[in-house]
Write an enzyme that holds these catalytic residues in place. Structure first.
Site, PDB file in Angstrom:
ATOM      1  CG  ASN A 373      -1.570   1.349   1.439  1.00  0.00           C
ATOM      2  OD1 ASN A 373      -2.037   1.982   0.487  1.00  0.00           O
ATOM      3  ND2 ASN A 373      -1.556   1.836   2.667  1.00  0.00           N
ATOM      4  CD  GLU A 374       0.582   6.067   2.938  1.00  0.00           C
ATOM      5  OE1 GLU A 374       0.566   5.866   4.168  1.00  0.00           O
ATOM      6  OE2 GLU A 374      -0.149   6.894   2.386  1.00  0.00           O
TER       7      GLU A 374
END
Ligand code: AHR
Length: 657
Positions: A373-374
């Site tokens: 994701n991040e």
């Protein structure tokens, strides 16, 4: 000269200078520029702010399977009700046994208030389903919808007997019709007679879900998504992909198959703010990967699942040891490969077969997968590599999305992009929750991006007012201004999704958000309308738009104007978007070179003179775009849009050639 006269003269000159200059822009409609991807304007869904359970997912009962850590959370019981754990569903083993309380003047039973009250509409039908067993002989229960009243005797307004036949577990289903509107009703089930019953997976859905699906979505919220005409649908997160720890990471395989047997998971957003700890925030996974794919199909968006890369949230876990060792990543890689098979494999494959069993034999035609994701720095880069290798080997056509981390600039962002180039990601997911100033200054951001290598996916962004983190008009206008730069750079920016998407007005962890709702109503933020004005006026190709030979991006001499133009091959329109971020009106004259004669433009205008104003549940349509038409003049060699754009206004002009 006296002081009054001087002041008057100065005011006049300021007023004149604000109108004096007409900003002359040129659009070359004859030469089509870069294609604008169908995926350009999309949506990103994460179960944050009660976006799924209690939100988009149509289920009205909280903790329907008695699987929350405290098994009866969400339920009030009376008489003799016991939780047991040898139920019919292996991965959701808990259920309740309801037995005779010992006196005829007492009752045994249980009550559920949903997610802060069950909202019912007069005349609407609701599907109650449950699994039941009558271990000792034919039994009976009373199913009721009741008013939540403060005295001890809540009144039922719907009451129906349900006979449970002696023997093993069986599914029962009845339709309850509400005779009235009730925003805070409850479901109550009581035992009739003396024969005990066991109850499991007690569920209540409106019959009218989006597309009338049984395990469906709340119709008004899903329709709001469809009305955005999103090109891409990113799911399921966000931080919930990572989880607070590896055990609570999102595992898509737990979210498919019969809903009764999907193990629940705590929601990572339980923990976001100390003063907002939500111990009852779980993911039922009723809205799981099958439903996400189906919803993508229903709303015409390309599905874009995000899978865990063997890492937990890096904000909370800074040590290497918190993540999966690189040589133990195989199960995670396999999850990616299996997901592609689940989406695209034919019905003879293991996972394609499971998709068919769930009612969708045709493939979902998955084209993209995001891994991680991040994430940032070497922790991520070294884990991503084996995923990319394995996916490329088995599915060379699938486009892989990596990430440049949580910041839109700085060291980790630079390292992220460098690594994504080296690893050969197809797109890089950038996140920016940034200030007003940042949004105004970054419309040129992508003009200088390299045209080689990975494309950009602006996967999470929103303008966050400094000291004002809500959905006020000003921030949405600056998003519109910034987005001119996305469109102008459509050759490098292939996808963009605002975030987060949904928030419950009484149960949120993060704002601003695009769509807000309570249990009965919803409203669209101004940011929603900005997104919609872009997505419904996307066009197919960029057209060069300049002022004095330069892009119009709020730079010096451009008086806070931002503009972009596109051609739509579909209906042959030219689309010009202009944002005036200035507090004074601006005159513009846009020469549409390549078109001649007088034309009628369809104009969509978003304007508001109160920068702090916002839409609310009480005033959902305070600020909405308005449609009108205007005549574009016949210039010497082009059609000309001549307009005065009110202060702080976003306009879209659509002209058929
Ligand atoms: O959108 C809210 C959160 O912001 C997402 O979960 C995460 O990816 C980012 O930090």
């Amino acid at each position: 000269m006296n002081l009054k006269l001087i002041a008057g003269a100065m005011a006049l000159s300021a007023a004149l200078s604000s109108f004096a200059q007409t900003h002359v822009m040129d659009v070359n409609t004859g030469k089509k520029g870069a294609p604008i991807q169908k995926t350009m304007y999309g949506i990103f869904f994460e179960d944050i702010n009660y976006g799924a359970d209690g939100g988009l997912y149509g289920e009205l009962i909280k903790n329907r399977s008695f699987e929350f850590k405290q098994n009866l959370m969400g339920w009030t019981t009376f008489g003799n009700v016991n939780v047991k754990d040898d139920g019919p569903f292996e991965r959701c083993p808990h259920y309740v046994e309801v037995t005779y309380p010992g006196h005829d003047d007492r009752r045994s039973g249980l009550q559920n208030d949903g997610f802060g009250g069950i909202s019912l509409k007069q005349g609407d039908s609701y599907r109650l389903s449950l699994w039941a067993k009558a271990p000792q002989g034919n039994a009976s229960i009373q199913v009721q919808l009741i008013d939540q009243v403060t005295d001890n005797d809540p009144q039922d307004f719907v009451s129906q007997e349900l006979k449970i036949t002696s023997g093993e577990w069986k599914k029962y289903e009845i339709i309850l019709k509400s005779p009235k509107n009730d925003k805070e009703a409850s479901l109550r089930i009581t035992l009739n007679g003396k024969e005990p019953v066991c109850l499991e997976h007690i569920s209540l859905f409106p019959v009218n879900t989006f597309k009338n699906r049984k395990n469906g979505m709340r119709a008004d919220l899903a329709q709001a998504l469809a009305d955005l005409h999103p090109g891409v649908f990113r799911f399921p997160g966000g931080c919930i992909v990572e989880g607070a720890d590896l055990d609570s990471r999102y595992q898509w395989k737990n979210t498919i198959g019969p809903v009764e047997n999907r193990p629940i998971n705590e929601n990572r957003w339980q923990y976001v703010m100390k003063n907002r700890f939500s111990p009852d925030y779980y993911q039922s996974y009723g809205l799981g990967f099958f439903e996400y794919f189906q919803l993508s199909e229903d709303i015409g968006a390309e599905p874009l699942p995000v899978l865990n890369v063997g890492m937990v949230c890096q904000f909370q876990n800074k040590e290497e040891s918190a993540h999966v060792p690189v040589d133990e990543l195989q199960p995670y890689i396999q999850d990616c490969l299996d997901l592609i098979e689940f989406a695209n494999g034919d019905t003879t494959t293991t996972w394609g077969h499971k998709r068919a069993e769930m009612g969708h034999p045709a493939p979902f035609n998955l084209k993209y997968i995001a891994v991680g994701n991040e994430q940032w720095e070497d922790f991520y880069f070294k884990r991503l590599k084996p995923f990319v290798k394995a996916i490329r080997e088995k599915y060379p056509d699938i486009k892989i999305i990596g990430t440049s981390g949580p910041s839109p600039e700085g060291e980790s962002y630079e390292h992220g992009w460098k690594a994504m180039r080296e690893i050969g990601a197809d797109l890089v997911d950038e996140h920016f929750y940034s200030s007003e100033e940042w949004f105004l200054n970054n419309a040129m951001r992508y003009d200088s991006y390299s045209r080689k290598g990975p494309k950009v996916f602006a996967g999470e962004y929103a303008c966050h007012g400094v000291g004002k983190k809500w959905n006020h008009y000003e921030t949405s206008l600056y998003e519109a201004a910034f987005m001119t730069g996305l469109e102008r750079n459509a050759d490098v920016v292939h996808m963009a999704t605002y975030a987060p998407l949904f928030a419950h007005v009484k149960m949120w962890q993060w704002r601003p958000d695009m769509i807000w709702f309570d249990n009965t109503n919803m409203f669209k933020s101004v940011s929603y309308y900005v997104q919609q004005m872009y997505s419904c006026n996307k066009g197919t190709n960029v057209l060069k738009l300049t002022m004095n030979g330069k892009p119009v991006a709020g730079q010096k001499g451009q008086d806070g104007l931002y503009a972009t133009a596109a051609a739509d091959n579909g209906d042959g329109s030219v689309i010009v978007k202009v944002v005036n971020t200035n507090k004074t009106a601006q005159s513009v004259s846009v020469n549409l070179k390549g078109i001649k004669g007088e034309k009628t433009a369809k104009v969509t205008t978003l304007t508001c003179n109160d920068l702090n104003a916002e839409n609310t549940i009480e005033e959902p349509e305070k600020i909405t775009p308005k449609e009108s038409t205007m005549t574009c003049k016949a210039g010497k060699s082009s059609t000309v849009i001549e307009d005065e754009i009110a202060p702080m206004t976003f306009k879209v002009y659509r002209i058929k050639k």
